[in-house]
Write an enzyme that holds these catalytic residues in place. Structure first.
Site, PDB file in Angstrom:
ATOM      1  N   LYS A 132       4.042  -1.924  -3.769  1.00  0.00           N
ATOM      2  CA  LYS A 132       2.739  -1.287  -4.041  1.00  0.00           C
ATOM      3  C   LYS A 132       2.909   0.188  -4.405  1.00  0.00           C
ATOM      4  O   LYS A 132       2.349   0.668  -5.379  1.00  0.00           O
ATOM      5  CB  LYS A 132       1.820  -1.380  -2.798  1.00  0.00           C
ATOM      6  CG  LYS A 132       1.622  -2.778  -2.259  1.00  0.00           C
ATOM      7  CD  LYS A 132       0.713  -2.789  -1.025  1.00  0.00           C
ATOM      8  CE  LYS A 132       1.299  -2.091   0.195  1.00  0.00           C
ATOM      9  NZ  LYS A 132       2.473  -2.747   0.798  1.00  0.00           N
ATOM     10  N   ARG A 143      -6.277  -1.973   5.648  1.00  0.00           N
ATOM     11  CA  ARG A 143      -5.302  -2.889   6.225  1.00  0.00           C
ATOM     12  C   ARG A 143      -5.914  -3.768   7.304  1.00  0.00           C
ATOM     13  O   ARG A 143      -5.219  -4.600   7.887  1.00  0.00           O
ATOM     14  CB  ARG A 143      -4.220  -2.064   6.865  1.00  0.00           C
ATOM     15  CG  ARG A 143      -2.973  -1.962   5.963  1.00  0.00           C
ATOM     16  CD  ARG A 143      -1.899  -1.676   6.794  1.00  0.00           C
ATOM     17  NE  ARG A 143      -0.563  -1.467   6.631  1.00  0.00           N
ATOM     18  CZ  ARG A 143       0.092  -0.629   5.891  1.00  0.00           C
ATOM     19  NH1 ARG A 143      -0.507   0.103   5.020  1.00  0.00           N
ATOM     20  NH2 ARG A 143       1.383  -0.521   6.010  1.00  0.00           N
ATOM     21  N   ARG A 193      15.846   0.079   0.732  1.00  0.00           N
ATOM     22  CA  ARG A 193      15.035   1.229   0.301  1.00  0.00           C
ATOM     23  C   ARG A 193      15.597   2.532   0.865  1.00  0.00           C
ATOM     24  O   ARG A 193      16.027   2.612   2.014  1.00  0.00           O
ATOM     25  CB  ARG A 193      13.591   1.068   0.777  1.00  0.00           C
ATOM     26  CG  ARG A 193      12.762   2.325   0.486  1.00  0.00           C
ATOM     27  CD  ARG A 193      11.280   2.115   0.587  1.00  0.00           C
ATOM     28  NE  ARG A 193      10.854   1.629   1.877  1.00  0.00           N
ATOM     29  CZ  ARG A 193       9.613   1.237   2.132  1.00  0.00           C
ATOM     30  NH1 ARG A 193       8.713   1.238   1.168  1.00  0.00           N
ATOM     31  NH2 ARG A 193       9.281   0.828   3.325  1.00  0.00           N
ATOM     32  N   ARG A 200      13.929   4.979   6.058  1.00  0.00           N
ATOM     33  CA  ARG A 200      12.774   5.120   6.950  1.00  0.00           C
ATOM     34  C   ARG A 200      13.054   4.434   8.282  1.00  0.00           C
ATOM     35  O   ARG A 200      13.665   3.375   8.316  1.00  0.00           O
ATOM     36  CB  ARG A 200      11.541   4.480   6.297  1.00  0.00           C
ATOM     37  CG  ARG A 200      10.697   5.474   5.530  1.00  0.00           C
ATOM     38  CD  ARG A 200       9.638   4.829   4.668  1.00  0.00           C
ATOM     39  NE  ARG A 200       8.775   3.878   5.352  1.00  0.00           N
ATOM     40  CZ  ARG A 200       7.752   3.255   4.763  1.00  0.00           C
ATOM     41  NH1 ARG A 200       7.481   3.496   3.480  1.00  0.00           N
ATOM     42  NH2 ARG A 200       7.009   2.399   5.425  1.00  0.00           N
ATOM     43  N   ARG A 252       6.286  -5.492  11.275  1.00  0.00           N
ATOM     44  CA  ARG A 252       5.350  -5.166  10.189  1.00  0.00           C
ATOM     45  C   ARG A 252       4.883  -6.425   9.459  1.00  0.00           C
ATOM     46  O   ARG A 252       3.718  -6.535   9.086  1.00  0.00           O
ATOM     47  CB  ARG A 252       6.013  -4.198   9.201  1.00  0.00           C
ATOM     48  CG  ARG A 252       6.089  -2.774   9.757  1.00  0.00           C
ATOM     49  CD  ARG A 252       7.156  -1.967   9.068  1.00  0.00           C
ATOM     50  NE  ARG A 252       6.846  -1.627   7.704  1.00  0.00           N
ATOM     51  CZ  ARG A 252       7.761  -1.308   6.791  1.00  0.00           C
ATOM     52  NH1 ARG A 252       9.045  -1.284   7.115  1.00  0.00           N
ATOM     53  NH2 ARG A 252       7.400  -1.001   5.569  1.00  0.00           N
TER      54      ARG A 252
HETATM   55  P1  AP5 Z   1       7.736   0.130  -2.248  1.00  0.00           P
HETATM   56  O1  AP5 Z   1       7.065   0.399  -3.556  1.00  0.00           O
HETATM   57  O2  AP5 Z   1       8.119   1.278  -1.402  1.00  0.00           O
HETATM   58  O3  AP5 Z   1       6.894  -0.961  -1.435  1.00  0.00           O
HETATM   59  P2  AP5 Z   1       5.509  -0.858  -0.687  1.00  0.00           P
HETATM   60  O4  AP5 Z   1       4.764  -2.097  -0.943  1.00  0.00           O
HETATM   61  O5  AP5 Z   1       4.821   0.435  -1.008  1.00  0.00           O
HETATM   62  O6  AP5 Z   1       6.055  -0.882   0.797  1.00  0.00           O
HETATM   63  P3  AP5 Z   1       5.818  -0.002   2.108  1.00  0.00           P
HETATM   64  O7  AP5 Z   1       6.872  -0.407   3.072  1.00  0.00           O
HETATM   65  O8  AP5 Z   1       5.712   1.464   1.796  1.00  0.00           O
HETATM   66  O9  AP5 Z   1       4.487  -0.523   2.567  1.00  0.00           O
HETATM   67  P4  AP5 Z   1       4.005  -0.597   3.966  1.00  0.00           P
HETATM   68  O10 AP5 Z   1       2.677  -1.141   3.648  1.00  0.00           O
HETATM   69  O11 AP5 Z   1       4.740  -1.272   4.998  1.00  0.00           O
HETATM   70  O12 AP5 Z   1       4.202   0.919   4.474  1.00  0.00           O
HETATM   71  P5  AP5 Z   1       3.225   2.155   4.512  1.00  0.00           P
HETATM   72  O13 AP5 Z   1       3.983   3.331   4.104  1.00  0.00           O
HETATM   73  O14 AP5 Z   1       1.931   1.835   3.847  1.00  0.00           O
HETATM   74  O15 AP5 Z   1       9.040  -0.766  -2.561  1.00  0.00           O
HETATM   75  C1  AP5 Z   1       9.916  -1.176  -1.532  1.00  0.00           C
HETATM   76  C2  AP5 Z   1      11.365  -1.101  -2.044  1.00  0.00           C
HETATM   77  O16 AP5 Z   1      11.547  -2.073  -3.086  1.00  0.00           O
HETATM   78  C3  AP5 Z   1      11.763   0.246  -2.661  1.00  0.00           C
HETATM   79  O17 AP5 Z   1      13.108   0.507  -2.344  1.00  0.00           O
HETATM   80  C4  AP5 Z   1      11.600   0.013  -4.185  1.00  0.00           C
HETATM   81  O18 AP5 Z   1      12.506   0.825  -4.911  1.00  0.00           O
HETATM   82  C5  AP5 Z   1      11.955  -1.454  -4.310  1.00  0.00           C
HETATM   83  N1  AP5 Z   1      11.178  -2.146  -5.351  1.00  0.00           N
HETATM   84  C6  AP5 Z   1       9.874  -1.956  -5.673  1.00  0.00           C
HETATM   85  N2  AP5 Z   1       9.502  -2.807  -6.668  1.00  0.00           N
HETATM   86  C7  AP5 Z   1      10.609  -3.557  -6.944  1.00  0.00           C
HETATM   87  C8  AP5 Z   1      10.864  -4.611  -7.877  1.00  0.00           C
HETATM   88  N3  AP5 Z   1       9.898  -5.067  -8.707  1.00  0.00           N
HETATM   89  N4  AP5 Z   1      12.113  -5.166  -7.891  1.00  0.00           N
HETATM   90  C9  AP5 Z   1      13.089  -4.708  -7.046  1.00  0.00           C
HETATM   91  N5  AP5 Z   1      12.906  -3.707  -6.157  1.00  0.00           N
HETATM   92  C10 AP5 Z   1      11.673  -3.148  -6.102  1.00  0.00           C
HETATM   93  O19 AP5 Z   1       2.913   2.201   6.086  1.00  0.00           O
HETATM   94  C11 AP5 Z   1       3.875   2.590   7.029  1.00  0.00           C
HETATM   95  C12 AP5 Z   1       3.239   2.607   8.417  1.00  0.00           C
HETATM   96  O20 AP5 Z   1       2.164   3.576   8.445  1.00  0.00           O
HETATM   97  C13 AP5 Z   1       2.584   1.299   8.867  1.00  0.00           C
HETATM   98  O21 AP5 Z   1       3.507   0.400   9.441  1.00  0.00           O
HETATM   99  C14 AP5 Z   1       1.550   1.812   9.884  1.00  0.00           C
HETATM  100  O22 AP5 Z   1       2.153   2.163  11.112  1.00  0.00           O
HETATM  101  C15 AP5 Z   1       1.062   3.093   9.214  1.00  0.00           C
HETATM  102  N6  AP5 Z   1      -0.084   2.861   8.300  1.00  0.00           N
HETATM  103  C16 AP5 Z   1      -0.112   3.070   6.961  1.00  0.00           C
HETATM  104  N7  AP5 Z   1      -1.324   2.747   6.467  1.00  0.00           N
HETATM  105  C17 AP5 Z   1      -2.056   2.298   7.511  1.00  0.00           C
HETATM  106  C18 AP5 Z   1      -3.386   1.796   7.629  1.00  0.00           C
HETATM  107  N8  AP5 Z   1      -4.178   1.680   6.555  1.00  0.00           N
HETATM  108  N9  AP5 Z   1      -3.817   1.427   8.859  1.00  0.00           N
HETATM  109  C19 AP5 Z   1      -3.037   1.554   9.959  1.00  0.00           C
HETATM  110  N10 AP5 Z   1      -1.769   2.005   9.916  1.00  0.00           N
HETATM  111  C20 AP5 Z   1      -1.287   2.379   8.696  1.00  0.00           C
END
Ligand code: AP5
Ligand code: ZN
Length: 216
Positions: free
Chosen positions: A13, A88, A127, A160, A171
Site C-alpha cells: 500500500k 483499520r 523490507r 522495522r 499483525r
Molecule cells: P509496503 O509498501 O511497505 O507495504 P504496506 O502495505 O504499506 O505495509 P506496512 O507493513 O507498512 O503496512 P502495515 O499496514 O502493517 O503498517 P503500518 O505502517 O500502516 O511494502 C512492503 C515491502 O514489500 C517493501 O519492502 C516493498 O519494497 C516491497 N514491495 C512493495 N510492493 C511490492 C511488489 N509489487 N513486489 C515486490 N515487493 C514489493 O502500521 C504499523 C503499525 O502502526 C500497526 O501495526 C499499528 O500498531 C499502528 N497503526 C498504523 N495505522 C493504524 C491504525 N489506523 N489504527 C491503529 N493502529 C495503527
C-alpha cells in the site's frame, strides 16, 4: 482523488501510495508513518503508541482518528489524498465518514490490495526502511542504489521492529480480526475495488492506475 488503500500488512500500500502521490499530487496520509514519526520524536503520543506497534497490535482508535482529523483539517490535504493504513477498524471507518461529511467531501474509491500470505511474509521480512524520511526498500525486490543507505536522504536503513517474525504473525491476525471486516463495510457502500497486487511494483502500479481510470 480521494482514496483509501486497504489490505493486509506488507501488500504494498505504502509503495503504491508514494507513486500515486508523485504522479497525481494527491497527498499520502499514512497513520503508520505519522505514528513512527511520533515515536522517533518521543512525543507523549509516540510513547503511548510504541508498545502497541512493537507488538504488532493496533494503537487505540481515538489516537489515530485524532491524527487523521488533524491532517484533513489542512485544505491542501482535503483536496486530494491517499489514506494508507487507515481506517483499520469499523469505528475508524465511521469516524472518517463523519470527518469527511463535516467538510462536505466524500471518498472516490477504496482499493483492496490482494496478495498471498507467502508473498506478504517475503515482502515484510526483506523490507528495509529509512527512519528519517520513511522511504521503503526491499533487499531483493527494491534494493537501494547504495548498499544499506536511503536513496532519498542517505540515512542508514533499518529493519522495522514490527517486521520480526513474531510481530508479523500478530499483525496478520489483527488484520483478519479487525480490518478485514472493512471489505464488506465498503462493498456495501459501493466504494470497493479489488486490486490483484502479486506482480512487480511496476505491474501493480499499471493495474492500479488503469483501475482508477475506469472505476466510477
Ligand atoms: P509496503 O509498501 O511497505 O507495504 P504496506 O502495505 O504499506 O505495509 P506496512 O507493513 O507498512 O503496512 P502495515 O499496514 O502493517 O503498517 P503500518 O505502517 O500502516 O511494502 C512492503 C515491502 O514489500 C517493501 O519492502 C516493498 O519494497 C516491497 N514491495 C512493495 N510492493 C511490492 C511488489 N509489487 N513486489 C515486490 N515487493 C514489493 O502500521 C504499523 C503499525 O502502526 C500497526 O501495526 C499499528 O500498531 C499502528 N497503526 C498504523 N495505522 C493504524 C491504525 N489506523 N489504527 C491503529 N493502529 C495503527
Ligand atoms: Zn531517507
Amino acid at each position: 482523488m480521494r482514496l483509501v488503500f486497504l489490505g493486509a500488512p506488507g501488500v504494498g500500500k505504502g509503495t503504491q501510495a508514494d507513486r500515486l502521490a508523485v504522479q497525481y499530487g494527491a497527498k499520502k496520509i499514512s497513520t503508520g508513518d505519522l505514528l513512527r514519526e511520533a515515536v522517533r520524536n518521543q512525543t507523549p503520543l509516540g510513547l503511548e503508541a510504541k508498545s502497541y506497534m512493537d507488538q504488532g497490535k493496533l494503537v487505540p482508535d481515538s489516537v489515530v482518528i485524532g491524527l487523521v482529523r488533524d491532517k484533513l483539517a489542512d485544505p491542501s490535504y482535503a483536496k486530494g489524498f491517499v489514506l494508507d493504513g487507515f481506517p483499520r477498524t469499523v469505528p475508524q471507518a465511521e469516524a472518517l465518514s463523519r470527518v469527511l461529511s463535516e467538510r462536505s467531501i466524500a471518498l472516490d474509491r477504496v482499493v483492496n490490495f490482494r496478495v498471498s500470505r507467502e508473498a506478504i511474509v517475503e515482502r515484510l521480512s526483506g523490507r528495509r526502511s529509512c527512519p528519517k524520511c520513511q522511504a521503503t526498500f526491499h533487499v531483493e525486490f527494491a534494493p537501494p542504489k547504495h548498499d544499506g543507505a536511503c536513496d532519498r536522504c542517505g540515512e542508514r536503513l533499518v529493519q522495522r521492529s514490527d517486521d520480526q517474525p513474531e510481530a508479523i504473525e500478530t499483525r496478520l491476525k489483527v488484520y483478519e480480526e479487525q480490518t478485514a471486516p472493512l471489505i464488506e463495510y465498503y462493498e456495501q457502500k459501493h466504494l470497493l475495488s479489488h486490486l490483484p497486487a502479486e506482480g512487480s511494483v511496476d505491474e501493480v502500479y499499471r493495474n492500479l492506475t488503469k483501475m482508477l481510470a475506469t472505476a466510477q
